[in-house]
Design an enzyme around this catalytic site. Structure first.
Site, short mmCIF file in Angstrom:
data_model
loop_
_atom_site.label_atom_id
_atom_site.label_comp_id
_atom_site.label_asym_id
_atom_site.label_seq_id
_atom_site.Cartn_x
_atom_site.Cartn_y
_atom_site.Cartn_z
N ASN A 1 -7.46 3.87 9.20
CA ASN A 1 -6.89 2.65 9.81
C ASN A 1 -7.03 2.63 11.33
O ASN A 1 -7.12 1.56 11.93
CB ASN A 1 -5.42 2.50 9.42
N THR B 1 10.50 -7.24 -12.46
CA THR B 1 9.84 -8.52 -12.79
C THR B 1 8.67 -8.77 -11.85
O THR B 1 8.80 -8.61 -10.64
CB THR B 1 10.87 -9.66 -12.70
N CYS C 1 2.01 0.99 12.73
CA CYS C 1 3.23 1.59 12.20
C CYS C 1 3.83 2.59 13.19
O CYS C 1 5.01 2.87 13.13
CB CYS C 1 2.94 2.28 10.88
N SER D 1 -3.78 -2.90 -0.52
CA SER D 1 -2.65 -3.70 -0.04
C SER D 1 -3.11 -5.11 0.32
O SER D 1 -4.09 -5.28 1.06
CB SER D 1 -2.07 -3.01 1.20
N GLY E 1 0.82 -1.20 0.00
CA GLY E 1 0.00 0.00 0.00
C GLY E 1 0.86 1.26 0.00
O GLY E 1 0.53 2.25 -0.66
N THR E 2 1.95 1.21 0.73
CA THR E 2 2.85 2.38 0.80
C THR E 2 3.37 2.74 -0.58
O THR E 2 3.40 3.91 -0.96
CB THR E 2 4.02 2.09 1.77
N HIS F 1 -1.93 -7.56 2.25
CA HIS F 1 -1.87 -8.16 3.59
C HIS F 1 -2.96 -7.66 4.52
O HIS F 1 -3.09 -8.16 5.65
CB HIS F 1 -0.48 -8.01 4.21
#
Ligand code: PLP
Length: 396
Positions: A153, A239, A327, A201, A72-73, A203
Site C-alpha cells: 500500500n 445478515t 492508517c 476491500s 479488508g481488515t 473502497h
C-alpha cells in the site's frame, strides 16, 4: 480552486454506476436474504448473483468460494485467525513479511503475544521485494500459514505471489495474500496466483467503505471469525449487507471493463509526475521497484525535509496525498515499510505517497508539478539539515 485527490490507495470515491447499482436495495428491495418469502428471495438472488460475478472476476472455480465481509481488515483477520484456530494442533508457526499492512501485522502480533504462536517476519530487499527462497527456508514442520501481500500500500511494489504460491503448494501450507491494493487495479486469477485465501476491500476500487471479500479455496478448512447464524455458507454470521454487496460486484464489473485502458492512462500520468519531479527537484529518491510496481503509486523521498510539511503545504493548495499509509499518518514514526527496505529514518520521514486514480487528469499533474518545487524549496530554506548540506558543499 479545483481540489486534486492523489490518495487513492487510502480510499476511492464510489463510482456513479456503483452508487446507482446499490440504490434499489435501500428502500425498494429491502428483504432479509435469509427470509423465505418473496422479499427475501429477491435479495437472496442479488447476493448470489454478486457472488457469481465476484467469483468470475477473481478466477475462482465456484461462487461458494467467495465470502462477503465488512472490509479488508476483517478479511485479513478471518484468514489468519481462522487458519490459526483450525490448524492449532498441526502447528503454531506463521510466516509473513515485515512490510505487510497493519491488518496482517497486528493479527500476527496478537497471535504471538496472546496465543503463543511463533511468527517469522521475512525481510525485503532494497526495492521492498521478498525473496521466495527466504519463504522456502523459513518453513518448518510447524508452519500452518504463509501470508504475503500482493501489492504494498505504501510503495505499490508487487510481490512474487505466484512463485511463493508454488512453494506453499509443494509444502502443503495454506497460502493467504492480502490483495487489497491489487484487486480492481490489476487482473487477479486466484488459480494462477496459487493462493488458498485472498483478501480484498471495496473502497480501494470505487465501491463504498464497509464491504470486503475473502476468497476461500474449496477444501480449505477455516473457522469463522463471527459466530451466529448460518449466513455466507456458515463462514460469516450476520445478515448480508445487500446494497454494498451489489455495489462491490458492480465495482468488479467496471474494473473488468475499464482496467486495461484506465491502467494505461494512469500509468502515463504517473510517469509524467515521476519524470517531472526528478527533473525539477534535486535530492529526491523513488522508494520501490522501478518496474515491479503497480501503475498508480509513486512513493518518493524529498531529502532534508519532513513529509508532513509537504503534505500540509499541498493541502493548502487543495492537493491531497499521503505520508506512509493513511492508517498510520498522524503518527510521526518512520514507515515500517521503508525501514524494512533500509531507507534511513530521515529519508523515510521526507517521503510522500502519490496514488492516482480514475478522476486524475493531465492538468492535475501539471498543477502539482507547478507548486511542488516551490514548496520543497521553501521548506528546505527553513531546514537546518539542508543548511548543513549547503555548507558542506561550499567547503568542498
Ligand atoms: N491491506 C492493505 C494492503 C491495505 O492497504 C488496507 C487499507 O489501507 C487494508 C488491508 C485494510 O483494508 P480496509 O480499510 O478495507 O479495512
Amino acid at each position: 480552486m479545483k481540489k486534486i485527490y492523489l490518495d487513492h490507495n487510502a480510499t476511492t470515491p464510489v463510482h456513479p454506476e456503483v452508487a446507482e447499482a446499490m440504490m434499489p436495495y435501500f428502500n425498494d428491495l429491502y428483504g432479509n436474504p435469509s427470509s423465505v418469502h418473496s422479499f427475501g428471495r429477491e435479495t437472496r438472488k442479488v447476493v448470489e448473483d454478486a457472488r457469481e460475478k465476484v467469483a468470475g472476476f477473481l478466477g475462482a472455480q465456484h461462487p461458494a468460494e467467495i465470502v462477503f465481509t465488512s472490509c479488508g481488515t476483517e478479511s485479513d483477520n478471518f484468514a489468519i485467525k481462522g487458519i490459526a484456530c483450525t490448524l492449532n494442533r498441526k502447528g503454531d508457526h506463521i510466516i509473513t513479511s515485515k512490510t505487510e499492512h497493519h491488518a496482517v501485522l497486528e493479527v500476527c502480533h496478537f497471535l504471538e503475544k496472546k496465543m503463543d504462536y511463533k511468527v517469522t517476519y521475512l525481510p525485503v530487499d532494497k526495492y521492498g521485494i521478498i525473496n521466495p527462497e527466504d519463504v522456502k527456508n523459513a518453513i518448518t514442520d510447524n508452519t500452518i500459514i504463509i501470508s504475503i501481500m500482493h501489492v504494498n500500500n505504501e510503495t505499490g511494489v508487487i510481490q512474487p505471489i505466484e512463485e511463493i504460491g508454488k512453494i506453499a503448494k509443494e509444502r502443503k501450507i495454506v497460502f493467504h495474500t492480502d490483495a487489497v491494493q491489487s484487486t480492481g487495479k490489476m487482473p487477479i486469477d486466484v488459480k494462477k496466483l496459487g493462493v488458498d485465501l485472498l483478501s480484498a476491500s471495496g473502497h480501494k476500487f470505487y465501491a463504498p467503505k464497509g464491504v470486503g471479500i475473502i476468497y476461500i479455496k474449496k477444501g480449505t478448512r477455516i473457522f469463522p471469525l463471527l459466530h451466529g447464524g448460518s449466513h455466507e455458507n456458515r463462514r460469516r454470521a450476520g445478515t448480508e449487507n445487500v446494497a454494498y454487496i451489489a455495489g462491490i460486484a458492480k465495482a468488479c464489473e467496471i474494473a473488468q471493463r475499464d482496467m486495461k485502458a484506465e491502467g494505461e492512462r494512469i500509468l502515463k500520468l504517473r510517469e509524467k509526475l515521476e519524470k517531472g519531479i526528478l527533473s525539477k527537484i534535486k535530492e529526491v529518491q523513488i522508494n520501490g521497484h522501478p518496474e515491479k510496481r503497480i501503475f498508480n503509486t509513486l512513493n518518493i523521498s524529498f531529502n532534508y525535509i519532513e513529509g508532513e510539511g509537504i503534505l500540509l503545504s499541498l493541502d493548502s493548495e487543495g492537493i491531497a496525498a499521503s505520508t506512509g499509509s493513511a492508517c498510520t499518518s498522524g503518527v510521526l514514526e518512520p514507515s515500517h515499510v521503508l525501514s524494512a527496505m533500509g531507507v534511513p529514518a530521515e529519508k523515510s520521514q521526507g517521503s510522500i505517497r502519490f496514488s492516482l486514480g480514475h478522476q486524475n487528469t493531465d492538468e492535475d499533474i501539471d498543477r502539482l508539478l507547478g507548486v511542488l518545487p516551490g514548496i520543497v524549496e521553501r521548506l528546505r530554506a527553513m531546514s537546518p539539515l539542508w543548511e548543513d548540506k549547503i555548507k558542506s558543499i561550499k567547503k568542498i
